[in-house]
Write a protein that holds these residues in place. Structure first.
Motif, short mmCIF file in Angstrom:
data_model
loop_
_atom_site.label_atom_id
_atom_site.label_comp_id
_atom_site.label_asym_id
_atom_site.label_seq_id
_atom_site.Cartn_x
_atom_site.Cartn_y
_atom_site.Cartn_z
N TRP A 71 -0.49 -4.88 3.57
CA TRP A 71 0.72 -4.51 2.87
C TRP A 71 1.62 -3.82 3.88
N LYS A 72 2.84 -3.47 3.49
CA LYS A 72 3.78 -2.85 4.42
C LYS A 72 4.46 -1.65 3.76
N TYR A 73 4.50 -0.55 4.51
CA TYR A 73 5.32 0.58 4.11
C TYR A 73 6.76 0.31 4.55
N PRO A 74 7.73 0.99 3.94
CA PRO A 74 9.14 0.74 4.31
C PRO A 74 9.41 0.86 5.81
N ASP A 75 8.77 1.81 6.49
CA ASP A 75 9.02 1.98 7.92
C ASP A 75 8.22 1.01 8.79
N GLN A 76 7.49 0.09 8.15
CA GLN A 76 6.72 -0.90 8.89
C GLN A 76 7.29 -2.31 8.73
N GLN A 77 8.46 -2.41 8.13
CA GLN A 77 9.03 -3.73 7.86
C GLN A 77 9.38 -4.47 9.14
N GLU A 78 9.92 -3.77 10.11
CA GLU A 78 10.34 -4.40 11.36
C GLU A 78 9.19 -4.50 12.35
N THR A 79 8.45 -3.42 12.50
CA THR A 79 7.32 -3.40 13.43
C THR A 79 6.28 -2.41 12.92
N TRP A 80 5.02 -2.68 13.23
CA TRP A 80 3.95 -1.81 12.73
C TRP A 80 3.98 -0.47 13.45
N VAL A 100 0.45 4.92 10.00
CA VAL A 100 0.72 5.47 8.68
C VAL A 100 0.83 6.98 8.80
N SER A 101 1.75 7.56 8.07
CA SER A 101 1.98 9.01 8.14
C SER A 101 0.70 9.80 7.88
N PHE A 102 0.53 10.88 8.64
CA PHE A 102 -0.64 11.74 8.45
C PHE A 102 -0.66 12.36 7.06
N SER A 103 0.51 12.44 6.43
CA SER A 103 0.57 13.02 5.08
C SER A 103 -0.23 12.19 4.07
N LYS A 104 -0.47 10.91 4.40
CA LYS A 104 -1.24 10.05 3.50
C LYS A 104 -2.69 10.51 3.39
N ILE A 105 -3.18 11.27 4.38
CA ILE A 105 -4.55 11.76 4.32
C ILE A 105 -4.73 12.61 3.06
N SER A 106 -3.71 13.39 2.72
CA SER A 106 -3.81 14.23 1.51
C SER A 106 -3.90 13.37 0.26
N SER A 107 -3.19 12.23 0.27
CA SER A 107 -3.26 11.32 -0.88
C SER A 107 -4.65 10.73 -1.02
N TRP A 108 -5.23 10.31 0.11
CA TRP A 108 -6.58 9.73 0.07
C TRP A 108 -7.61 10.80 -0.25
N GLY A 136 8.96 1.20 -4.91
CA GLY A 136 9.36 0.97 -3.52
C GLY A 136 8.57 1.73 -2.48
N SER A 137 7.39 2.26 -2.86
CA SER A 137 6.59 3.02 -1.90
C SER A 137 6.05 2.12 -0.80
N TRP A 138 5.68 0.89 -1.14
CA TRP A 138 5.26 -0.13 -0.18
C TRP A 138 5.45 -1.48 -0.82
N SER A 139 5.17 -2.54 -0.10
CA SER A 139 5.44 -3.88 -0.63
C SER A 139 4.45 -4.91 -0.11
N TYR A 140 4.40 -6.03 -0.82
CA TYR A 140 3.61 -7.20 -0.42
C TYR A 140 4.59 -8.37 -0.30
N PRO A 141 5.17 -8.54 0.87
CA PRO A 141 6.28 -9.48 1.02
C PRO A 141 5.90 -10.97 1.00
#
Length: 261
Positions: A212-221, A224-232, A88-93
């Motif tokens: 793709w969509k993150y959970p907080d982007q389902q309604e409106t764009w 992306v959280s700055f914390s994702k920079i650490s993941s990348w 459930g981290s993100w989805s392809y609706p």
């Protein structure tokens, strides 16, 4: 005047190395506003990107060895995507025939585009490295980083510990790159941070065009959280480790063949 010329040449090689990532963004943008007849959007994106890869290979922009590296990253990325969507981290609706366990097959190209950039820039800037930690430490660290992307959902997230370990393992490692006749160098960890930031920027573009969509982007764009920079940042390390080791193996094979002759 010379610094400007050097910067222009450096920018040119960077731009040429980004052809495949730019093709992905362009495809996402076009398919978000133009509907392709008889094809679901995800399926159309996959076909277009396969076509781009074929054209890049036929035109000589990518070699067969680089295609092999891209395929490796496609598989690595697709496995991670399937797991993340399941968690459930993100989805392809959107619907699509080329979806595997809820993940469109084109998604692997997002990771493959990082490999494409790495291979291209390595060749174009005639890159090399000094102070490489060696096969075992680099592969163990890369494996731990990749595994943490899976395990942090049910055990503590070790990304910050792994980040500290990255600086320890690679603190002596420098990238050597060449622009025309000049040679430059940069700490490898700094390169990790820079590329990670630009991938995060690219991720914002991709989600804006509904890649793709993150959970907080389902309604409106939204950004992306700055914390994702650490993941990348950590993902780029995996990319560099694989590309560097494959380049090292190939160089050894070439030297071995030369000695035999």
């Amino acid at each position: 005047m010379k610094p400007i010329i050097q910067l222009l040449h450096f920018g040119y090689h960077q731009a040429m190395s980004c052809i495949f990532p730019v093709a992905i963004f362009t495809t996402l943008a076009i398919t978000s506003v133009i509907e392709i007849p008889f094809l679901y959007r995800y399926d159309a994106i996959l076909l277009i990107l396969l076509g781009v890869q074929f054209l890049m290979y036929r035109s000589g922009l990518e070699s067969i060895d680089e295609i092999k590296v891209i395929c490796i990253f496609h598989v690595i990325g697709l496995v991670l995507e399937i797991y993340k969507v399941w968690m459930g981290s993100w989805s392809y609706p959107e619907p699509g025939y080329t979806k595997l366990l809820g993940v469109p097959l084109y998604s692997g190209f997002m990771y493959a585009s990082v490999a494409s950039f790495m291979c291209q820039i390595w060749r174009r800037l005639r890159m090399d490295m000094t102070g490489w930690p060696g096969l075992i430490p680099s592969l163990m660290l890369g494996g731990a980083i990749y595994l943490n992307f899976f395990t942090h959902h049910f055990i503590p997230d070790f990304r910050w510990w792994l980040t500290v370990l990255v600086f320890i393992v690679f603190w002596k490692t420098w990238i050597i790159y060449r622009v025309r006749t000049e040679t430059y160098r940069m700490p490898l960890t700094l390169a990790f941070i820079i590329v990670g930031f630009f991938i995060w920027t690219a991720e914002n573009i991709a989600t804006f065009f509904d890649g793709w969509k993150y959970p907080d982007q389902q309604e409106t764009w939204q950004f992306v959280s700055f914390s994702k920079i650490s993941s990348w940042f950590l993902l780029v390390i995996i990319s560099v480790i694989i590309v560097a080791q494959l380049k090292h193996v190939k160089a050894n094979l070439i030297n071995h063949d030369t000695r035999i002759k």
